[in-house]
Write an enzyme that holds these catalytic residues in place. Structure first.
Site, short mmCIF file in Angstrom:
data_model
loop_
_atom_site.label_atom_id
_atom_site.label_comp_id
_atom_site.label_asym_id
_atom_site.label_seq_id
_atom_site.Cartn_x
_atom_site.Cartn_y
_atom_site.Cartn_z
CD GLU A 164 -3.21 -2.40 7.46
OE1 GLU A 164 -2.11 -2.64 6.95
OE2 GLU A 164 -3.84 -1.36 7.25
N GLY B 271 2.80 2.34 10.81
CA GLY B 271 3.74 3.43 10.61
C GLY B 271 4.50 3.82 11.87
CG ASN C 80 -1.73 1.22 1.40
OD1 ASN C 80 -1.78 2.06 0.49
ND2 ASN C 80 -2.38 1.37 2.55
CE LYS D 86 -0.13 3.14 4.82
NZ LYS D 86 -0.01 3.22 6.28
CD GLU E 51 -2.78 5.41 6.89
OE1 GLU E 51 -2.79 5.48 5.65
OE2 GLU E 51 -1.84 4.89 7.54
CG HIS F 278 -5.78 1.90 5.32
ND1 HIS F 278 -5.30 2.81 6.24
CD2 HIS F 278 -4.78 1.00 5.12
CE1 HIS F 278 -4.06 2.46 6.56
NE2 HIS F 278 -3.72 1.38 5.90
CB SER G 62 5.61 -1.67 11.86
OG SER G 62 5.17 -0.36 12.17
P1 13P Z 1 3.20 0.45 7.64
O1 13P Z 1 3.69 -0.84 7.04
O2 13P Z 1 3.93 1.65 7.13
O3 13P Z 1 3.11 0.38 9.13
O4 13P Z 1 1.68 0.63 7.10
C1 13P Z 1 0.80 -0.42 7.27
C2 13P Z 1 -0.43 -0.09 6.51
O5 13P Z 1 -1.19 0.77 6.90
C3 13P Z 1 -0.68 -0.83 5.26
O6 13P Z 1 -1.95 -0.59 4.80
#
Ligand code: 13P
Length: 254
Positions: free
Chosen positions: A171, A177, A9, A11, A101, A99, A216
């Site tokens: 997640e 992150g 992803n 982002k 976010e 997601h 992560s």
């Molecule tokens: P990270 O791997 O940067 O922690 O992000 C995970 C994520 O949100 C994947 O959708």
């Protein structure tokens, strides 16, 4: 047997020009055996999908294209939104839905997520339904309730046949992150609970649905998650932006 799936992803990173290089570099680092073992999905931003699609098709790459979101309506007065039909036309196979976010920053509710899941399935694409608890929910012992309810509400009204082939990504929000991964045993426990929830509501779909861990993930920790029989792959953020690093995640057994 459920085939492993590892999705990057990206982002809000990478222009369409960056995407061309990233897709090409990643494909150079993977071989036929890798693709036979793992479905490798890349999810660039909307503006880079067409470039990624062009490279994948022109070079006959086995990378699979995914998108990071979509609207649930087919067309209309939804300024700034992208419809599932538009994504399907770009040969997008997977769409990340719900997601954290988008839930946290854009206020998406389980009801929105559910409509998106149905819209994606209606276009013969596969949703990657994201679920996960906040740190406060975890501390208060609400992880199981929270995640099971996101699964039930996200998939409400979807028949067992499509549920059998969708993807769920667990997640934990506190692990995204932050460099703080979930303990693989804890992640496997929650993922097993997700599978049980699917079984209770959608029967045998629980045996084939693929459930990923995200948060992560990197080349150093991926193997410990993949060692868990209930974990079928990973949804990778930061570590998917560098093709070398992402290729090392995909080849987790090496
Ligand atoms: P990270 O791997 O940067 O922690 O992000 C995970 C994520 O949100 C994947 O959708």
């Amino acid at each position: 047997m459920r085939k492993d799936l590892i999705a990057g992803n990206w982002k809000m990173n990478a222009t369409h020009l960056d995407a061309i290089q990233m897709v090409q570099k990643l494909s150079y680092r993977l071989d036929v055996a890798d693709h036979d073992r793992v479905d490798v999905v890349v999810c660039p931003p909307f503006t880079a999908l067409r470039s990624a699609q062009t490279v994948i098709e022109a070079d006959h790459l086995r990378l699979i294209l995914g998108a990071q979101d979509c609207h649930y309506e087919e067309s209309g007065a939804y300024t700034g939104e992208i419809s599932p039909g538009m994504l399907a036309k770009l040969s997008v196979s997977y769409v990340i839905v719900g997601h954290s976010e988008r839930r946290q920053i854009c206020g998406e509710q389980d009801s929105d997520v559910n409509r998106k899941v149905k819209a994606v399935i209606a276009h013969d694409m596969t949703p990657i339904l994201c679920v996960g608890e906040t740190e406060a929910e975890r501390d208060e012992g609400h992880t199981a309730d929270r995640v099971a309810s996101q699964v039930r509400l996200g998939l409400a009204g979807v028949a067992a046949a499509p549920v059998a082939s969708i993807v769920v990504a667990y997640e934990p929000i506190w692990a995204i992150g932050t460099g703080r991964t979930a303990d693989p045993d804890d992640a496997a426990e929650v993922i097993s609970l997700i599978r049980t929830t699917i079984g209770e509501h959608w029967g045998d779909a629980a045996n084939t649905i693929r459930i990923l861990y995200g948060g992560s993930v990197n080349p150093g920790n991926i193997a410990s998650f993949m060692a868990k029989p209930d974990i079928d792959g990973a949804l990778v953020g930061g570590a998917s932006l560098d093709p070398d690093t992402f290729a090392s995640v995909v080849r987790y057994w090496m």
